[in-house]
Scaffold this motif. Sequence first.
Motif, short mmCIF file in Angstrom:
data_model
loop_
_atom_site.label_atom_id
_atom_site.label_comp_id
_atom_site.label_asym_id
_atom_site.label_seq_id
_atom_site.Cartn_x
_atom_site.Cartn_y
_atom_site.Cartn_z
N VAL A 144 47.02 -8.97 32.53
CA VAL A 144 48.30 -9.88 32.61
C VAL A 144 47.99 -10.98 33.19
O VAL A 144 47.53 -10.94 34.39
CB VAL A 144 49.40 -8.78 33.65
N CYS A 145 48.24 -12.18 32.69
CA CYS A 145 48.12 -13.29 33.19
C CYS A 145 49.15 -14.46 32.76
O CYS A 145 49.52 -14.66 31.56
CB CYS A 145 46.82 -14.15 32.37
N LEU A 146 49.95 -14.92 33.72
CA LEU A 146 51.08 -15.67 33.42
C LEU A 146 51.06 -16.82 32.85
O LEU A 146 51.63 -17.29 31.94
CB LEU A 146 51.95 -15.83 34.74
N VAL A 147 49.95 -17.64 33.21
CA VAL A 147 49.74 -19.13 32.61
C VAL A 147 48.14 -19.03 32.30
O VAL A 147 47.21 -18.62 33.28
CB VAL A 147 49.87 -20.08 33.97
N GLU A 148 48.02 -19.59 31.07
CA GLU A 148 46.59 -19.66 30.37
C GLU A 148 46.26 -21.15 30.51
O GLU A 148 46.88 -21.85 29.57
CB GLU A 148 46.20 -18.94 29.36
N ALA A 149 45.47 -21.46 31.40
CA ALA A 149 45.18 -23.05 31.41
C ALA A 149 43.97 -23.32 30.12
O ALA A 149 42.85 -22.57 29.89
CB ALA A 149 44.48 -23.68 32.34
N ALA A 150 44.36 -24.52 29.51
CA ALA A 150 43.27 -24.69 28.27
C ALA A 150 41.75 -25.25 28.96
O ALA A 150 40.85 -24.83 28.02
CB ALA A 150 43.72 -25.83 27.31
N ASP A 151 41.68 -25.69 29.97
CA ASP A 151 40.37 -26.19 30.47
C ASP A 151 40.42 -26.15 32.02
O ASP A 151 41.45 -25.94 32.67
CB ASP A 151 40.21 -27.63 30.08
N THR A 152 39.24 -26.36 32.62
CA THR A 152 38.98 -26.09 34.00
C THR A 152 39.77 -27.10 34.82
O THR A 152 40.24 -26.66 35.87
CB THR A 152 37.67 -26.03 34.35
N ILE A 168 41.77 -16.33 37.06
CA ILE A 168 40.85 -15.57 36.33
C ILE A 168 40.10 -17.04 35.99
O ILE A 168 40.64 -17.61 34.89
CB ILE A 168 41.34 -15.04 35.09
N GLY A 169 38.99 -17.41 36.52
CA GLY A 169 38.19 -18.65 35.96
C GLY A 169 36.94 -18.44 35.65
O GLY A 169 36.36 -17.34 35.89
N PRO A 170 36.13 -19.42 35.40
CA PRO A 170 34.54 -19.31 35.25
C PRO A 170 33.76 -18.70 36.38
O PRO A 170 32.68 -18.18 36.21
CB PRO A 170 34.33 -20.70 34.64
N ASP A 171 34.41 -18.85 37.60
CA ASP A 171 33.62 -18.68 38.60
C ASP A 171 34.03 -17.21 39.43
O ASP A 171 33.80 -16.70 40.40
CB ASP A 171 33.80 -19.55 39.56
N VAL A 183 43.45 -2.54 34.28
CA VAL A 183 44.22 -3.56 34.07
C VAL A 183 44.21 -4.59 35.03
O VAL A 183 44.04 -4.57 36.03
CB VAL A 183 45.79 -3.05 34.23
N ALA A 184 43.74 -5.71 34.50
CA ALA A 184 43.38 -7.09 34.98
C ALA A 184 44.70 -7.88 35.41
O ALA A 184 45.12 -8.01 34.23
CB ALA A 184 42.26 -7.72 34.49
N VAL A 185 44.83 -8.35 36.68
CA VAL A 185 46.16 -9.14 36.80
C VAL A 185 45.85 -10.43 37.63
O VAL A 185 45.09 -10.46 38.49
CB VAL A 185 47.14 -8.22 37.64
N ALA A 186 46.09 -11.41 37.32
CA ALA A 186 46.15 -12.87 38.02
C ALA A 186 47.36 -13.97 37.36
O ALA A 186 47.84 -13.81 36.39
CB ALA A 186 44.77 -13.40 37.60
N PRO A 187 47.64 -14.54 38.46
CA PRO A 187 48.71 -15.39 37.93
C PRO A 187 48.39 -16.44 37.15
O PRO A 187 49.20 -17.07 36.16
CB PRO A 187 49.33 -16.15 39.14
N ILE A 188 47.30 -17.09 37.22
CA ILE A 188 46.71 -18.11 36.30
C ILE A 188 45.32 -17.85 35.97
O ILE A 188 44.68 -17.13 36.43
CB ILE A 188 46.91 -19.58 37.07
N GLY A 189 44.82 -18.30 34.75
CA GLY A 189 43.56 -18.07 34.30
C GLY A 189 43.08 -19.11 33.21
O GLY A 189 43.74 -20.01 32.74
N LEU A 190 41.77 -19.12 33.03
CA LEU A 190 41.25 -20.16 31.84
C LEU A 190 41.33 -19.43 30.92
O LEU A 190 40.73 -18.12 30.73
CB LEU A 190 39.89 -20.45 32.46
N ARG A 191 41.81 -19.87 29.66
CA ARG A 191 42.06 -19.03 28.71
C ARG A 191 40.69 -18.53 27.88
O ARG A 191 40.85 -17.43 27.62
CB ARG A 191 42.58 -20.07 27.59
#
Length: 162
Positions: free
Chosen positions: A117-125, A73-76, A95-103
């Motif tokens: 459900v997003c396992l890891v939320e990254a602080a920046d791109t 789940i990213g800006p793109d 329900v939206a699911v992804a292993p990683i995403g931009l916070r």
Amino acid sequence: PGFADRELGAVASGGVRVIHAKLRDDLGISEEDARRAADRVGEEIRRDEQAWRSRHARADFAGRVVLLVDDRIGPDTRMDAAAMVARMMGARRVVAVAPIGLRETVAQVRGDADEVVCLVEAADTGALDAAYASQDVPDGARLRELLERAEEWRAPMIVEGG
């Protein structure tokens, strides 16, 4: 976010369209230009559906729980738009699911889906791109192959004799 960070709308199969009218007006885009752009995207979706669905009918979302899955789940990505489209198609719960995403983007999706459900939320791109690059993500051809194999596994077995 600024206008450059937002999508004008979303187009999905079956002619479903979501247009952010205020954003369209703020950007000075005419209804006709937005319609033409949506028509072009709709044609791309139709072609993609033929390739991806081959033997499968379009899903009926009415009254169902719809699970939206993406590799990130990213800006793109358009998980937020997909959630809105699923609702327009009658989903009872999204329900939206992804292993990683931009916070920041995950927070936006939380506003459109019932659950994320997003396992890891990254602080920046940069962190998101690094985490994504470390994944083993199959390309489109490989995904189609895996979907076809999954369909074969679900096929009914015919037992003869008796």
